[in-house]
Design a protein around this motif. Structure first.
Motif, PDB file in Angstrom:
ATOM      1  N   GLN A 128     105.948 -40.538 136.074  1.00  0.00           N
ATOM      2  CA  GLN A 128     105.964 -39.210 135.434  1.00  0.00           C
ATOM      3  C   GLN A 128     106.525 -37.809 136.269  1.00  0.00           C
ATOM      4  N   GLY A 129     106.796 -38.273 137.526  1.00  0.00           N
ATOM      5  CA  GLY A 129     107.144 -37.085 138.200  1.00  0.00           C
ATOM      6  C   GLY A 129     105.794 -36.059 138.747  1.00  0.00           C
ATOM      7  N   ILE A 130     104.868 -36.593 138.860  1.00  0.00           N
ATOM      8  CA  ILE A 130     103.772 -35.741 139.450  1.00  0.00           C
ATOM      9  C   ILE A 130     103.275 -36.076 140.717  1.00  0.00           C
ATOM     10  N   SER A 131     103.771 -37.096 141.328  1.00  0.00           N
ATOM     11  CA  SER A 131     103.438 -37.675 142.356  1.00  0.00           C
ATOM     12  C   SER A 131     103.213 -36.733 143.739  1.00  0.00           C
ATOM     13  N   GLY A 169     125.407 -32.189 138.709  1.00  0.00           N
ATOM     14  CA  GLY A 169     126.256 -32.973 139.835  1.00  0.00           C
ATOM     15  C   GLY A 169     126.089 -32.121 141.028  1.00  0.00           C
ATOM     16  N   SER A 170     126.426 -30.678 140.777  1.00  0.00           N
ATOM     17  CA  SER A 170     126.270 -29.984 142.261  1.00  0.00           C
ATOM     18  C   SER A 170     125.098 -29.137 142.353  1.00  0.00           C
ATOM     19  N   LYS A 171     124.881 -29.084 143.643  1.00  0.00           N
ATOM     20  CA  LYS A 171     123.647 -28.132 143.819  1.00  0.00           C
ATOM     21  C   LYS A 171     124.087 -26.598 143.909  1.00  0.00           C
ATOM     22  N   SER A 172     122.918 -25.981 143.520  1.00  0.00           N
ATOM     23  CA  SER A 172     123.298 -24.503 143.449  1.00  0.00           C
ATOM     24  C   SER A 172     121.610 -23.941 143.561  1.00  0.00           C
ATOM     25  N   PRO A 173     121.689 -22.550 143.832  1.00  0.00           N
ATOM     26  CA  PRO A 173     120.472 -22.052 143.913  1.00  0.00           C
ATOM     27  C   PRO A 173     119.622 -22.408 142.461  1.00  0.00           C
ATOM     28  N   VAL A 174     120.193 -22.293 141.549  1.00  0.00           N
ATOM     29  CA  VAL A 174     119.579 -22.609 140.295  1.00  0.00           C
ATOM     30  C   VAL A 174     119.098 -23.954 139.917  1.00  0.00           C
ATOM     31  N   SER A 175     119.920 -24.801 140.380  1.00  0.00           N
ATOM     32  CA  SER A 175     119.349 -26.267 140.487  1.00  0.00           C
ATOM     33  C   SER A 175     118.462 -26.518 141.324  1.00  0.00           C
ATOM     34  N   PHE A 176     118.196 -26.075 142.539  1.00  0.00           N
ATOM     35  CA  PHE A 176     117.474 -25.849 143.489  1.00  0.00           C
ATOM     36  C   PHE A 176     115.675 -25.344 142.848  1.00  0.00           C
ATOM     37  N   GLN A 177     115.847 -24.211 142.239  1.00  0.00           N
ATOM     38  CA  GLN A 177     114.677 -23.728 141.758  1.00  0.00           C
ATOM     39  C   GLN A 177     114.352 -24.442 140.757  1.00  0.00           C
ATOM     40  N   SER A 178     115.394 -24.864 139.946  1.00  0.00           N
ATOM     41  CA  SER A 178     114.564 -25.689 138.683  1.00  0.00           C
ATOM     42  C   SER A 178     114.007 -27.119 139.101  1.00  0.00           C
ATOM     43  N   GLU A 179     114.857 -27.753 140.099  1.00  0.00           N
ATOM     44  CA  GLU A 179     114.235 -29.281 140.388  1.00  0.00           C
ATOM     45  C   GLU A 179     113.020 -29.172 141.199  1.00  0.00           C
ATOM     46  N   THR A 180     112.891 -28.050 142.024  1.00  0.00           N
ATOM     47  CA  THR A 180     111.695 -28.161 143.137  1.00  0.00           C
ATOM     48  C   THR A 180     110.529 -27.590 142.271  1.00  0.00           C
ATOM     49  N   SER A 181     110.585 -26.947 140.938  1.00  0.00           N
ATOM     50  CA  SER A 181     109.373 -26.639 140.219  1.00  0.00           C
ATOM     51  C   SER A 181     109.120 -27.515 139.019  1.00  0.00           C
ATOM     52  N   LYS A 182     109.981 -28.469 138.888  1.00  0.00           N
ATOM     53  CA  LYS A 182     109.692 -29.301 137.382  1.00  0.00           C
ATOM     54  C   LYS A 182     108.284 -29.914 137.782  1.00  0.00           C
ATOM     55  N   PRO A 183     107.875 -30.693 138.913  1.00  0.00           N
ATOM     56  CA  PRO A 183     106.834 -31.277 138.939  1.00  0.00           C
ATOM     57  C   PRO A 183     105.611 -30.349 138.531  1.00  0.00           C
ATOM     58  N   GLN A 184     105.308 -29.416 139.308  1.00  0.00           N
ATOM     59  CA  GLN A 184     104.436 -28.308 139.139  1.00  0.00           C
ATOM     60  C   GLN A 184     104.142 -27.993 137.687  1.00  0.00           C
ATOM     61  N   MET A 185     105.429 -27.624 137.186  1.00  0.00           N
ATOM     62  CA  MET A 185     105.305 -27.276 135.794  1.00  0.00           C
ATOM     63  C   MET A 185     104.818 -28.322 134.640  1.00  0.00           C
ATOM     64  N   LYS A 186     105.414 -29.524 135.008  1.00  0.00           N
ATOM     65  CA  LYS A 186     104.752 -30.546 134.388  1.00  0.00           C
ATOM     66  C   LYS A 186     103.252 -30.667 134.523  1.00  0.00           C
ATOM     67  N   TYR A 187     102.815 -30.832 135.632  1.00  0.00           N
ATOM     68  CA  TYR A 187     101.270 -30.831 136.039  1.00  0.00           C
ATOM     69  C   TYR A 187     100.780 -29.725 135.364  1.00  0.00           C
ATOM     70  N   ARG A 188     101.013 -28.517 135.134  1.00  0.00           N
ATOM     71  CA  ARG A 188     100.694 -27.457 134.544  1.00  0.00           C
ATOM     72  C   ARG A 188     100.362 -27.738 133.084  1.00  0.00           C
ATOM     73  N   SER A 189     101.565 -28.295 132.557  1.00  0.00           N
ATOM     74  CA  SER A 189     101.639 -28.566 131.256  1.00  0.00           C
ATOM     75  C   SER A 189     100.498 -29.757 130.717  1.00  0.00           C
TER      76      SER A 189
END
Length: 109
Positions: free
Chosen positions: A48-51, A80-100
């Motif tokens: 589920q991406g919340i481990s 495909g490419s790393k950027s500040p936007v993808s960093f912020q998005s990817e590192t917050s996805k698990p917390q956002m999913k858990y909160r959901s």
């Protein structure tokens, strides 16, 4: 010096004495929900991406991965490419999913 205090398994407070940094994680989550989430087996949490919810661990994983898709919890991540936007998005996805999950649980309770 860092100090940690724990209220429950998934709730912790991190303070740094010299800088005054204070980070609260999970402080608004209901104990009943936290107990329910603690009962979920780790392999299912991983699917589920919340481990992993620690943003520092997620950041390390992001920077060590060759592509964004290698570090994403989203199996359909087509970045495909790393950027500040993808960093912020990817590192917050698990917390956002858990909160959901918490919001769904709270509304159906």
């Amino acid at each position: 010096m860092l100090s940690f205090s724990t209220k429950s398994k998934e709730d912790f407070n991190v303070s740094h004495q010299n800088t005054g940094i204070n980070l609260n994680v999970g402080s608004q989550l209901d104990d009943e929900f936290l107990n329910l989430m603690a009962e979920i087996p780790n392999p299912l949490k991983k699917i589920q991406g919340i481990s992993e919810l620690d943003s520092f661990v997620l950041s390390d994983k992001f920077f060590k991965a060759k592509t964004v898709a290698d570090s994403s919890i989203d199996p359909n991540a087509n970045m495909g490419s790393k950027s500040p936007v993808s960093f912020q998005s990817e590192t917050s996805k698990p917390q956002m999913k858990y909160r959901s999950y918490y919001e769904l649980w709270r509304r159906e309770k």
